[in-house]
Design an enzyme around this catalytic site. Structure first.
Site, PDB file in Angstrom:
ATOM      1  N   ASP A   9       0.797  -1.244   0.000  1.00 39.56           N
ATOM      2  CA  ASP A   9       0.000   0.000   0.000  1.00 39.56           C
ATOM      3  C   ASP A   9       0.829   1.294   0.000  1.00 39.56           C
ATOM      4  OD1 ASP A   9      -1.992  -1.874   0.178  1.00 39.56           O
ATOM      5  OD2 ASP A   9      -2.798  -1.201   2.098  1.00 39.56           O
ATOM      6  N   LYS A 106      -6.924  -5.090  -2.808  1.00 42.24           N
ATOM      7  CA  LYS A 106      -7.711  -5.633  -1.688  1.00 42.24           C
ATOM      8  C   LYS A 106      -8.632  -4.569  -1.137  1.00 42.24           C
ATOM      9  CE  LYS A 106      -4.034  -4.393   1.410  1.00 42.24           C
ATOM     10  NZ  LYS A 106      -4.786  -3.275   2.027  1.00 42.24           N
ATOM     11  N   CYS A 151      -2.025  -2.858   7.664  1.00 46.12           N
ATOM     12  CA  CYS A 151      -1.918  -3.836   6.574  1.00 46.12           C
ATOM     13  C   CYS A 151      -0.660  -4.688   6.676  1.00 46.12           C
ATOM     14  CB  CYS A 151      -2.036  -3.141   5.235  1.00 46.12           C
ATOM     15  SG  CYS A 151      -3.738  -2.553   4.996  1.00 46.12           S
TER      16      CYS A 151
HETATM   17  C1  VGL Z   1      -4.684   0.657   5.759  1.00 47.85           C
HETATM   18  C2  VGL Z   1      -6.132   1.790   7.129  1.00 47.85           C
HETATM   19  C3  VGL Z   1      -7.157   1.635   6.225  1.00 47.85           C
HETATM   20  C4  VGL Z   1      -3.299   0.162   5.515  1.00 47.85           C
HETATM   21  C5  VGL Z   1      -5.704   0.495   4.841  1.00 47.85           C
HETATM   22  O1  VGL Z   1      -2.902   0.039   4.337  1.00 47.85           O
HETATM   23  O2  VGL Z   1      -2.577  -0.101   6.504  1.00 47.85           O
HETATM   24  N1  VGL Z   1      -4.914   1.302   6.900  1.00 47.85           N
HETATM   25  N2  VGL Z   1      -6.927   0.977   5.074  1.00 47.85           N
END
Ligand code: VGL
Ligand code: ZN
Length: 204
Positions: A9, A106, A151
């Protein structure tokens, strides 16, 4: 041993200026670029939500960072982020993905979140990554990216449960630390589960 780096991410919305910015998130980009040629395989992930996603405070009229229960699962209320196809969901422009073999998205189902890149938050629905890696004979999974306490953390626990040797490249990660102290807590739990916390220069 056969290794895979999972770059988690590293997307504009999680970087300074983004909707759910992780402080100093951009500082890990050169570290990730430096280590990514060192692995047998590289997978990059994208948080990839539809508008009105279950994790957005705006969907429920909730306060930001409040925890609510939806369909029996605890859910942190995040700002709208990483909406599929928007610039916020794009990778950081300097992230070098030349070595990336697979990009996995995802959180694309409106009614369920997915912190882990292996299993959605119901802990049942797979993303297919487990079998991709096992099919290639990968034994050792290395994780980096954002965020350490969401994540990266949930992906590390799932990878360990699935039988991989798991390492978190700690200087190639940054945490959101929501609630405060969460990063430290997650690191403790990962160590207890025999997930290795390593530094990037030990991989070079
Ligand atoms: C994430 C919060 C919400 C992450 C993803 O990538 O850690 N954190 N969505
Ligand atoms: Zn998300």
């Amino acid at each position: 041993m056969k290794s895979c780096l999972i770059i988690t991410d590293v997307q504009n919305d999680f970087l300074p200026g983004g909707a759910l910015a992780v402080a100093d998130g951009d500082l890990i980009v050169p570290v990730i670029n430096k280590i990514s040629p060192e692995f047998d395989r590289v997978v990059a992930t994208q948080d990839w939500h539809p508008p009105g996603h279950v994790s957005f405070a705006s969907t429920h009229g909730s306060n930001l960072y409040e925890v609510i229960t939806v369909n029996g699962l605890k859910q942190v209320m995040w700002p709208d982020h990483c909406v599929a196809g928007t610039s916020g969901a794009d990778f950081h422009k300097d992230l070098d993905l030349r070595h990336a073999d697979l990009i996995i998205r995802k959180g694309a189902h409106r009614t369920i979140d997915s912190y882990s890149t292996f299993l959605e938050n119901d802990k049942k629905t797979g993303t297919g990554l487990e079998y991709y890696l096992k099919g290639l004979g990968i034994t050792d999974v290395f994780l980096c990216g954002l965020a350490t306490d969401y994540c990266v953390y949930y992906s590390a626990l799932d990878a360990k449960n699935m039988g991989f040797n798991v390492s978190v490249v700690i200087d190639a990660c940054k945490g959101v630390d929501v609630p405060r102290g969460n990063v430290a807590k997650c690191l403790e739990i990962m160590k207890e589960r025999e997930i290795r916390i390593v530094k990037s220069d030990h991989l070079l």
